[in-house]
Design a protein around this motif. Structure first.
Motif, PDB file in Angstrom:
ATOM      1  N   GLN A 173      13.114   2.915  -7.691  1.00  6.09           N
ATOM      2  CA  GLN A 173      12.210   3.520  -6.723  1.00  6.09           C
ATOM      3  C   GLN A 173      10.779   3.039  -6.940  1.00  6.09           C
ATOM      4  OE1 GLN A 173      13.002   5.952  -3.984  1.00  6.09           O
ATOM      5  NE2 GLN A 173      11.166   4.770  -3.568  1.00  6.09           N
ATOM      6  N   TYR A 192       2.316   1.877   3.968  1.00  6.81           N
ATOM      7  CA  TYR A 192       1.561   0.780   4.570  1.00  6.81           C
ATOM      8  C   TYR A 192       0.479   1.316   5.505  1.00  6.81           C
ATOM      9  CZ  TYR A 192       0.437  -3.232   7.503  1.00  6.81           C
ATOM     10  OH  TYR A 192      -0.230  -4.196   8.196  1.00  6.81           O
ATOM     11  N   LYS A 232       6.186  -2.644  -4.092  1.00 10.35           N
ATOM     12  CA  LYS A 232       6.248  -3.662  -3.038  1.00 10.35           C
ATOM     13  C   LYS A 232       5.657  -3.149  -1.725  1.00 10.35           C
ATOM     14  CE  LYS A 232      10.302  -6.080  -4.855  1.00 10.35           C
ATOM     15  NZ  LYS A 232      11.747  -6.379  -4.656  1.00 10.35           N
ATOM     16  N   SER A 233       5.683  -1.824  -1.560  1.00  7.27           N
ATOM     17  CA  SER A 233       5.153  -1.225  -0.338  1.00  7.27           C
ATOM     18  C   SER A 233       3.645  -1.049  -0.384  1.00  7.27           C
ATOM     19  CB  SER A 233       5.823   0.131  -0.086  1.00  7.27           C
ATOM     20  OG  SER A 233       7.227  -0.012   0.030  1.00  7.27           O
ATOM     21  N   TRP A 236       7.726   6.649   2.375  1.00 10.45           N
ATOM     22  CA  TRP A 236       8.552   5.515   2.768  1.00 10.45           C
ATOM     23  C   TRP A 236       7.629   4.354   3.104  1.00 10.45           C
ATOM     24  CZ3 TRP A 236       8.239   4.163   8.111  1.00 10.45           C
ATOM     25  CH2 TRP A 236       7.577   5.100   8.903  1.00 10.45           C
ATOM     26  N   ARG A 237       8.206   3.166   3.192  1.00 11.54           N
ATOM     27  CA  ARG A 237       7.423   1.931   3.284  1.00 11.54           C
ATOM     28  C   ARG A 237       6.402   1.947   4.420  1.00 11.54           C
ATOM     29  NH1 ARG A 237      10.804  -3.417   2.750  1.00 11.54           N
ATOM     30  NH2 ARG A 237      11.014  -2.455   0.690  1.00 11.54           N
ATOM     31  N   VAL A 241      10.307  -0.362  -5.423  1.00  8.67           N
ATOM     32  CA  VAL A 241      10.204  -0.274  -3.956  1.00  8.67           C
ATOM     33  C   VAL A 241       8.796   0.165  -3.551  1.00  8.67           C
ATOM     34  CG1 VAL A 241      10.988   0.996  -1.914  1.00  8.67           C
ATOM     35  CG2 VAL A 241      12.661   0.148  -3.574  1.00  8.67           C
ATOM     36  N   PHE A 242       8.289   1.173  -4.246  1.00  6.05           N
ATOM     37  CA  PHE A 242       6.949   1.670  -3.947  1.00  6.05           C
ATOM     38  C   PHE A 242       5.887   0.602  -4.199  1.00  6.05           C
ATOM     39  CE2 PHE A 242       8.178   6.367  -4.719  1.00  6.05           C
ATOM     40  CZ  PHE A 242       8.417   6.542  -3.371  1.00  6.05           C
TER      41      PHE A 242
END
Length: 198
Positions: free
Chosen positions: A173, A154, A179-180, A149-150, A176-177
């Motif tokens: 998905q 990070y 961008k994380s 998860w983000r 999302v990954f």
């Protein structure tokens, strides 16, 4: 974000085969992942346990076929494979990464092939993965995407870990990954993801 063909191109051709390797290469992936097991004294490509009457694609054939055109992630499924790798890899000029879920296997690879980078595979535990990676002196970790998860991505990235996710087949998905801050994904559909990147 790097795109890695999972077992060649598992969703587009039989896994761990020359056909799948060719699809991934034509797609222009950043790396191709395959699984290694031992049949007698021969290293072959197979994710599942060996079936006696099946003919398998050999690692020696793969190395000749790829010939350094694309980096290879060799996932080792059995400890016995490790001792057979130096004869094949010491003369190979292409880029190779060795990975495994098994600590003893990675430790053996580190001793036998100290110049080849390794990656720790883990199904769910970031604590276990980072502990093993630290002991093996590597920063690269491959984890099951279900547990990422983000905030976790990070945190891992900020601490210097090189985190990759398997197996990601959803474009949503993947975005999302990315961008994380995830460095890369393993996917069964490399042609799809590489076409999205163009």
């Amino acid at each position: 974000m790097k795109i890695i063909g999972h077992r060649g191109a598992r969703g587009e051709a039989p896994e761990n085969t020359e056909a799948g390797i060719d699809i991934a290469m034509r797609a222009g992936v950043d790396m191709i992942e395959v699984d290694l097991r031992l049949v007698g004294n021969t290293i072959v490509l197979s994710h599942d346990p060996i079936v006696s009457d099946k003919i398998y694609y050999q690692l020696s054939e793969l190395l000749k076929h790829v010939a350094g055109k694309v980096p290879l992630n060799l996932e080792i499924k059995e400890l016995t494979v490790a001792s057979k790798l130096p004869d094949l890899l010491n003369g190979y000029s292409g880029e190779v990464l060795l990975s495994s879920f098994d600590y003893d296997t990675l430790h053996a690879c580190r001793k036998l092939l100290p110049c080849i980078p390794i990656a720790v595979l883990d199904s769910w535990s970031g604590v276990r993965a980072t502990y093993r990676a630290s002991k093996l002196n590597t920063k690269r970790i491959h984890m099951n995407q279900r547990w990422l998860w983000r905030g976790f991505i990070y945190s891992m990235t900020r601490r210097g870990w090189q985190l990759y996710a398997f197996t990601v087949n959803s474009d949503r998905q993947a975005r999302v990954f990315e961008k994380s801050g995830l460095l890369g994904i393993f996917t069964d559909y490399p042609s799809f993801f590489m076409s999205k990147n163009k």
